[in-house]
Design a protein around this motif. Sequence first.
Motif, PDB file in Angstrom:
ATOM      1  N   TYR A  69       0.964  -1.107  -0.134  1.00  0.00           N
ATOM      2  CA  TYR A  69       0.061   0.274  -0.047  1.00  0.00           C
ATOM      3  C   TYR A  69       0.671   1.290  -0.032  1.00  0.00           C
ATOM      4  CZ  TYR A  69      -3.674  -3.199   1.363  1.00  0.00           C
ATOM      5  OH  TYR A  69      -4.613  -4.136   1.413  1.00  0.00           O
ATOM      6  N   HIS A  70       0.344   2.244  -0.439  1.00  0.00           N
ATOM      7  CA  HIS A  70       0.851   3.522  -0.254  1.00  0.00           C
ATOM      8  C   HIS A  70       1.562   3.983   1.196  1.00  0.00           C
ATOM      9  CE1 HIS A  70       1.411   8.018  -0.680  1.00  0.00           C
ATOM     10  NE2 HIS A  70       0.592   8.130   0.163  1.00  0.00           N
ATOM     11  N   SER A  71       0.775   3.431   2.115  1.00  0.00           N
ATOM     12  CA  SER A  71       1.479   3.580   3.640  1.00  0.00           C
ATOM     13  C   SER A  71       0.509   2.674   4.479  1.00  0.00           C
ATOM     14  CB  SER A  71       1.001   4.938   4.164  1.00  0.00           C
ATOM     15  OG  SER A  71      -0.410   5.171   4.295  1.00  0.00           O
ATOM     16  N   LYS A  72       1.010   2.306   5.716  1.00  0.00           N
ATOM     17  CA  LYS A  72       0.538   1.494   6.534  1.00  0.00           C
ATOM     18  C   LYS A  72      -0.991   1.701   6.848  1.00  0.00           C
ATOM     19  CE  LYS A  72       0.721  -1.799  10.184  1.00  0.00           C
ATOM     20  NZ  LYS A  72       1.260  -2.382  11.054  1.00  0.00           N
ATOM     21  N   GLU A 125      -4.505   7.248   0.561  1.00  0.00           N
ATOM     22  CA  GLU A 125      -4.461   6.540  -0.939  1.00  0.00           C
ATOM     23  C   GLU A 125      -5.814   6.834  -1.648  1.00  0.00           C
ATOM     24  OE1 GLU A 125      -2.223   2.595  -2.204  1.00  0.00           O
ATOM     25  OE2 GLU A 125      -4.105   2.167  -1.360  1.00  0.00           O
ATOM     26  N   ASP A 126      -6.801   6.527  -0.776  1.00  0.00           N
ATOM     27  CA  ASP A 126      -8.213   6.767  -1.210  1.00  0.00           C
ATOM     28  C   ASP A 126      -8.358   8.273  -1.683  1.00  0.00           C
ATOM     29  OD1 ASP A 126     -10.872   7.691  -1.137  1.00  0.00           O
ATOM     30  OD2 ASP A 126     -11.420   5.607  -0.228  1.00  0.00           O
ATOM     31  N   SER A 127      -8.679   8.454  -2.981  1.00  0.00           N
ATOM     32  CA  SER A 127      -8.690   9.999  -3.459  1.00  0.00           C
ATOM     33  C   SER A 127      -9.821  10.847  -2.701  1.00  0.00           C
ATOM     34  CB  SER A 127      -8.924   9.897  -4.808  1.00  0.00           C
ATOM     35  OG  SER A 127      -9.803   9.361  -4.997  1.00  0.00           O
ATOM     36  N   ASN A 128     -10.897  10.032  -2.363  1.00  0.00           N
ATOM     37  CA  ASN A 128     -11.900  10.913  -1.767  1.00  0.00           C
ATOM     38  C   ASN A 128     -11.415  11.357  -0.406  1.00  0.00           C
ATOM     39  OD1 ASN A 128     -13.751  10.731  -3.879  1.00  0.00           O
ATOM     40  ND2 ASN A 128     -14.648   8.708  -2.994  1.00  0.00           N
ATOM     41  N   LEU A 129     -10.950  10.389   0.338  1.00  0.00           N
ATOM     42  CA  LEU A 129     -10.281  10.641   1.750  1.00  0.00           C
ATOM     43  C   LEU A 129      -9.360  11.792   1.834  1.00  0.00           C
ATOM     44  CD1 LEU A 129     -10.267   7.563   3.905  1.00  0.00           C
ATOM     45  CD2 LEU A 129     -11.622   9.520   4.437  1.00  0.00           C
ATOM     46  N   ALA A 130      -8.432  11.580   0.747  1.00  0.00           N
ATOM     47  CA  ALA A 130      -7.206  12.568   0.738  1.00  0.00           C
ATOM     48  C   ALA A 130      -7.659  13.852   0.460  1.00  0.00           C
ATOM     49  CB  ALA A 130      -6.339  11.822  -0.517  1.00  0.00           C
ATOM     50  N   ALA A 131      -8.916  13.943  -0.278  1.00  0.00           N
ATOM     51  CA  ALA A 131      -9.311  15.515  -0.711  1.00  0.00           C
ATOM     52  C   ALA A 131      -9.923  15.856   0.366  1.00  0.00           C
ATOM     53  CB  ALA A 131     -10.385  15.351  -1.997  1.00  0.00           C
ATOM     54  N   ASN A 132     -10.038  15.503   1.326  1.00  0.00           N
ATOM     55  CA  ASN A 132     -10.861  15.972   2.734  1.00  0.00           C
ATOM     56  C   ASN A 132     -10.040  16.057   3.743  1.00  0.00           C
ATOM     57  OD1 ASN A 132     -13.302  16.104   1.873  1.00  0.00           O
ATOM     58  ND2 ASN A 132     -13.950  14.042   2.139  1.00  0.00           N
ATOM     59  N   THR A 133      -8.644  16.149   3.829  1.00  0.00           N
ATOM     60  CA  THR A 133      -7.701  16.174   5.004  1.00  0.00           C
ATOM     61  C   THR A 133      -7.926  17.551   5.664  1.00  0.00           C
ATOM     62  OG1 THR A 133      -6.050  16.438   3.336  1.00  0.00           O
ATOM     63  CG2 THR A 133      -6.257  14.310   4.413  1.00  0.00           C
ATOM     64  N   SER A 134      -8.252  18.511   4.948  1.00  0.00           N
ATOM     65  CA  SER A 134      -8.447  19.844   5.914  1.00  0.00           C
ATOM     66  C   SER A 134      -9.664  19.973   6.691  1.00  0.00           C
ATOM     67  CB  SER A 134      -7.967  20.870   4.569  1.00  0.00           C
ATOM     68  OG  SER A 134      -8.670  22.273   5.356  1.00  0.00           O
ATOM     69  N   THR A 135      -9.331  20.001   7.798  1.00  0.00           N
ATOM     70  CA  THR A 135     -10.654  19.932   8.735  1.00  0.00           C
ATOM     71  C   THR A 135     -11.496  20.862   8.893  1.00  0.00           C
ATOM     72  OG1 THR A 135     -11.396  19.022  11.013  1.00  0.00           O
ATOM     73  CG2 THR A 135      -9.094  20.072  10.956  1.00  0.00           C
TER      74      THR A 135
END
Length: 425
Positions: free
Chosen positions: A43-46, A69-79
Amino acid sequence: MNQLTVWSGLTTIGCNIMTLHDQESRLIMDFGMANDQLEGRNYHSKIAGLIAEDKLPGIPYLYNEEDLEDSNLAANTSTPFSQEAVFISHLHLDHMQGLKYLPDRYQVYMTEASYQLYQNLIAIGDEFPIAAQVIPVPYNQSLSIGKYMVKFIPTDHDIPGSSAIYISHDHTHVLYSGDFRFTGFTSDRMENLIKEKLPIDILLCEGTAFSFDEEVGEGDNGDRLQSEHELLVKTQALFSQRDQAIVINPYPRNLDRLMALNEMSLRVKRPIAWDKNFAYLLHEFTQDPVYSWDPAADSYSQVVEFNQRNHYAYQIAYQDIDQLDHIGPGLYLHMNGEPLGDFDPRYQTFLDQIASHGYDLVNMGVSGHANKEDLVYFASEMQADITIPWHSFHPKRLASALEQLGLTTFVPEIGAVYDIEAPLD
Ligand SMILES: [Zn+2]
Ligand SMILES: [Zn+2]
């Protein structure tokens, strides 16, 4: 606005994780895992792998973007949340093993007794320091996170610091039961919680016992014990006979049991000699003398030999099972230590090893969970507007037992967002 989402643990025993949030703040309740071994590809990371394999929850804005890795989740990291916090009901792995994957910006709250245990587990290498900040909170002390008020309420379970978590927000109140029972040394805590008559809109209630056709604690030969007190009395009777070697195998985090067994063994003048890790924990939690069979424990316990089997009982963890050679044959009292049962792939080998060393296995386990009757009693006494059963293979069985008593229950969808200021559906 006050919204609730269940992320995991609806049809499993443990690993139950939920969030509550409004426009500004988010609370995360428990962060456990069944295991953190990756099975799949590179995987991209553990963290990305653990999310992909459903071992960590895919909660938006939780992880650092570079780990995803999941693009949906990654687009949502700015809380969007200005305040966030994690609350841990108790230190069983199914409620806290994921903490090491939390980003360092998080504050993790746990009871003072949990915190003390956590530090000591780190000292013996059974846990490791995490990036997030861990903060101890006294029982019953309210803590505010934005508009949320949160407090830990003491419960009876098989680990120090266990709690239910009560969360108030404007006029809505949620109680997360944590894991509990009425059969430990602190069952009065459960009666006290009931007597408090807290206003509760939603009760999230563990339902472990409804996972099984038989009662929790039955099974094997039906010889499991009903309470910690019964375990202590039966163990004392065996210790007093003195005609054969006795080895015990308890779980290290059940400190109340370890302290009670240690005290009893001193009283009947057949002290338990513990391994160095158990001896360390006991030394930290009790004033009573502590004996060990491991010379490495000599700075905090009195080291004794293996060849005095009528004068001492011995605690031997599974990884030290070859030490039985120096002690036996005799009785092997299995007290919820590892491997716990036949769902563990090591269990048959373990049984063979016990037999080949000349030991008779006596099952002296006590469940950490309420039986079905006590679960129904607790949930009905709490008088919540809605009860959500989880932490069970069959949450709907607990739901229908409660519905029969006229209670309203709800089994949510994983990942769905529910506005708890409105009726749930
Ligand atoms: Zn649990
Ligand atoms: Zn537990």
